[in-house]
Design a protein around this motif. Sequence first.
Motif, mmCIF file in Angstrom:
data_model
loop_
_atom_site.group_PDB
_atom_site.id
_atom_site.type_symbol
_atom_site.label_atom_id
_atom_site.label_comp_id
_atom_site.label_asym_id
_atom_site.label_seq_id
_atom_site.Cartn_x
_atom_site.Cartn_y
_atom_site.Cartn_z
ATOM 1 N N THR A 87 0.828 -1.207 0.000
ATOM 2 C CA THR A 87 0.000 0.000 0.000
ATOM 3 C C THR A 87 0.862 1.256 0.000
ATOM 4 O OG1 THR A 87 -1.813 -1.142 1.119
ATOM 5 C CG2 THR A 87 -1.805 1.258 1.246
ATOM 6 N N PHE A 88 1.907 1.271 0.806
ATOM 7 C CA PHE A 88 2.799 2.438 0.845
ATOM 8 C C PHE A 88 3.591 2.592 -0.458
ATOM 9 C CE2 PHE A 88 2.427 2.237 5.568
ATOM 10 C CZ PHE A 88 1.890 3.516 5.727
ATOM 11 N N GLU A 89 4.019 1.469 -1.039
ATOM 12 C CA GLU A 89 4.806 1.535 -2.274
ATOM 13 C C GLU A 89 3.975 1.963 -3.473
ATOM 14 O OE1 GLU A 89 6.585 -2.316 -2.715
ATOM 15 O OE2 GLU A 89 8.203 -1.881 -1.294
ATOM 16 N N THR A 90 2.747 1.456 -3.563
ATOM 17 C CA THR A 90 1.919 1.727 -4.743
ATOM 18 C C THR A 90 0.931 2.868 -4.529
ATOM 19 O OG1 THR A 90 0.252 0.108 -4.072
ATOM 20 C CG2 THR A 90 2.059 -0.674 -5.499
ATOM 21 N N GLY A 91 0.662 3.198 -3.287
ATOM 22 C CA GLY A 91 -0.295 4.261 -3.000
ATOM 23 C C GLY A 91 -1.743 3.857 -3.203
ATOM 24 N N ARG A 92 -1.996 2.580 -3.233
ATOM 25 C CA ARG A 92 -3.366 2.086 -3.404
ATOM 26 C C ARG A 92 -3.625 0.922 -2.470
ATOM 27 N NH1 ARG A 92 -2.326 -2.799 -4.821
ATOM 28 N NH2 ARG A 92 -0.990 -3.314 -6.525
ATOM 29 N N ILE A 93 -4.885 0.721 -2.191
ATOM 30 C CA ILE A 93 -5.297 -0.452 -1.419
ATOM 31 C C ILE A 93 -5.762 -1.494 -2.434
ATOM 32 C CG2 ILE A 93 -6.914 -1.344 0.282
ATOM 33 C CD1 ILE A 93 -6.949 1.483 1.510
ATOM 34 N N TYR A 94 -5.122 -2.633 -2.436
ATOM 35 C CA TYR A 94 -5.342 -3.654 -3.457
ATOM 36 C C TYR A 94 -6.820 -3.977 -3.649
ATOM 37 C CZ TYR A 94 -5.307 -8.197 -5.758
ATOM 38 O OH TYR A 94 -5.549 -9.239 -6.614
#
Length: 162
Positions: free
Chosen positions: A31-38
Amino acid sequence: MKFSRSTLSTVVTVVAGLVLLAALPSAVVDTFETGRIYLFSHQFLDDLPQRFTGPGRMRFILQPAVAVFLGIRGGRIDAQTGRLPYLYALLTGADDRKALLKSGLAAVRDLVAMSIVFDVIAQFLIYGRVYPGAAVVLGPVLICLPYAMARALSLRAMRLLR
């Protein structure tokens, strides 16, 4: 050493909780790396077809089938005891809502816990990583919807046969 059913249920539930807890750090990092919640991303929707064709695809047949069996059993018990249809009683606030919810959860608790564990294993095999949110959503959906529908329909069928 002999285990009771409640002890085995507790063990299965604890294992599911531990598996989710173990997967949580990688999900937070993702979440921190991609900036999204899967679970709320396009990637989740894009990955869904792989779940039906990858390892563990039989769970999409077996888990709902077992849930339907348990729902039919619950519906027969409802018919014998004269209860309202399961979903109707839950939604309309019948006096025995708490008891109905408790009996429904007791019937599917092990299945939900096992479906979460199976989903985590399948995710690891398919994607090489685990998204605990998806396991928490997909597992119960595969169990609870078929269970509730089968319980209500079997109650109706039993009443029609009488």
